[in-house]
Design a protein around this motif. Structure first.
Motif, PDB file in Angstrom:
ATOM      1  N   PHE A  89       0.814  -1.223   0.000  1.00  0.00           N
ATOM      2  CA  PHE A  89       0.000   0.000   0.000  1.00  0.00           C
ATOM      3  C   PHE A  89       0.844   1.268   0.000  1.00  0.00           C
ATOM      4  N   PHE A  90       1.764   1.393   0.948  1.00  0.00           N
ATOM      5  CA  PHE A  90       2.497   2.648   1.076  1.00  0.00           C
ATOM      6  C   PHE A  90       3.432   2.936  -0.096  1.00  0.00           C
ATOM      7  N   PRO A  91       4.171   1.962  -0.635  1.00  0.00           N
ATOM      8  CA  PRO A  91       4.952   2.274  -1.840  1.00  0.00           C
ATOM      9  C   PRO A  91       4.071   2.638  -3.042  1.00  0.00           C
ATOM     10  N   SER A  92       2.905   2.020  -3.142  1.00  0.00           N
ATOM     11  CA  SER A  92       2.010   2.337  -4.257  1.00  0.00           C
ATOM     12  C   SER A  92       1.491   3.763  -4.160  1.00  0.00           C
ATOM     13  N   VAL A  93       1.040   4.143  -2.974  1.00  0.00           N
ATOM     14  CA  VAL A  93       0.530   5.506  -2.786  1.00  0.00           C
ATOM     15  C   VAL A  93       1.669   6.520  -2.929  1.00  0.00           C
ATOM     16  N   PHE A  94       2.852   6.160  -2.454  1.00  0.00           N
ATOM     17  CA  PHE A  94       4.023   7.018  -2.637  1.00  0.00           C
ATOM     18  C   PHE A  94       4.250   7.283  -4.120  1.00  0.00           C
ATOM     19  N   ASN A  95       4.178   6.250  -4.948  1.00  0.00           N
ATOM     20  CA  ASN A  95       4.409   6.419  -6.385  1.00  0.00           C
ATOM     21  C   ASN A  95       3.316   7.226  -7.060  1.00  0.00           C
ATOM     22  N   VAL A  96       2.084   7.158  -6.556  1.00  0.00           N
ATOM     23  CA  VAL A  96       1.009   8.006  -7.087  1.00  0.00           C
ATOM     24  C   VAL A  96       1.332   9.471  -6.790  1.00  0.00           C
ATOM     25  N   GLY A  97       1.764   9.757  -5.571  1.00  0.00           N
ATOM     26  CA  GLY A  97       2.147  11.122  -5.221  1.00  0.00           C
ATOM     27  C   GLY A  97       3.336  11.605  -6.028  1.00  0.00           C
ATOM     28  N   TRP A  98       4.315  10.718  -6.197  1.00  0.00           N
ATOM     29  CA  TRP A  98       5.498  11.060  -6.994  1.00  0.00           C
ATOM     30  C   TRP A  98       5.105  11.377  -8.431  1.00  0.00           C
TER      31      TRP A  98
END
Length: 162
Positions: A89-98
């Motif tokens: 979850f957190f790496p995926s959401v991080f990449n959306v923000g990035w």
């Protein structure tokens, strides 16, 4: 996450899913952010809301990327499904923000000039300085690791891979 996989000896397919999930999220988010950043105009501009949105996501998720599974601690469970959800979850959401920040940033270049030659020059400069910044970070890390090894007398391998 790779270090977490190595330290905890998590199954390889879980590590692969963690790495793949971020790339999939980025691949889905990038065209969506690009489309909506061109279509939506607010009082603060077309790109600024995407900078704000992306920066908030990246900041929040970055705090969790290098932590142990906090959900597991909060729920008092070592369930592998919960752990896998946390690490995906957190790496995926991080990449959306990035993606939101990067798309907003890259879409500024066509707004700055109508000249194809100037746009190419701006992109070349951006890529050159990105490369130089990455090179600087890698050389700095190398020198810091050498300093730690030779001045303090211990290797980071022992700390990271114990």
């Amino acid at each position: 996450r790779v270090l977490t996989c190595l330290k905890r000896k998590v199954k390889n397919y879980v590590c692969s899913l963690v790495l793949l999930s971020g790339q999939i999220a980025d691949g889905i988010a990038t065209p969506i952010v690009g489309y909506f950043s061109d279509k939506i105009n607010t009082r603060i501009g077309k790109r600024t809301p995407w900078y704000i949105f992306g920066t908030i996501l990246v900041t929040i998720c970055f705090l969790f990327l290098f932590q142990e599974c906090l959900l597991c601690e909060w729920f008092g469970s070592n369930d592998s499904g919960l752990m896998m959800f946390y690490y995906i979850f957190f790496p995926s959401v991080f990449n959306v923000g990035w993606a939101a920040v990067q798309v907003a940033h890259m879409s500024l270049v066509p707004s700055l000039t109508l000249s194809r030659k100037q746009r190419d020059s701006l992109n070349t400069l951006r890529n050159t300085f990105t490369y130089l910044a990455n090179l600087y970070v890698l050389i700095s890390a190398f020198l810091i690791f050498l300093f730690i090894k030779y001045i303090w007398g211990f290797s980071l391998k022992k700390i990271i891979f114990w």
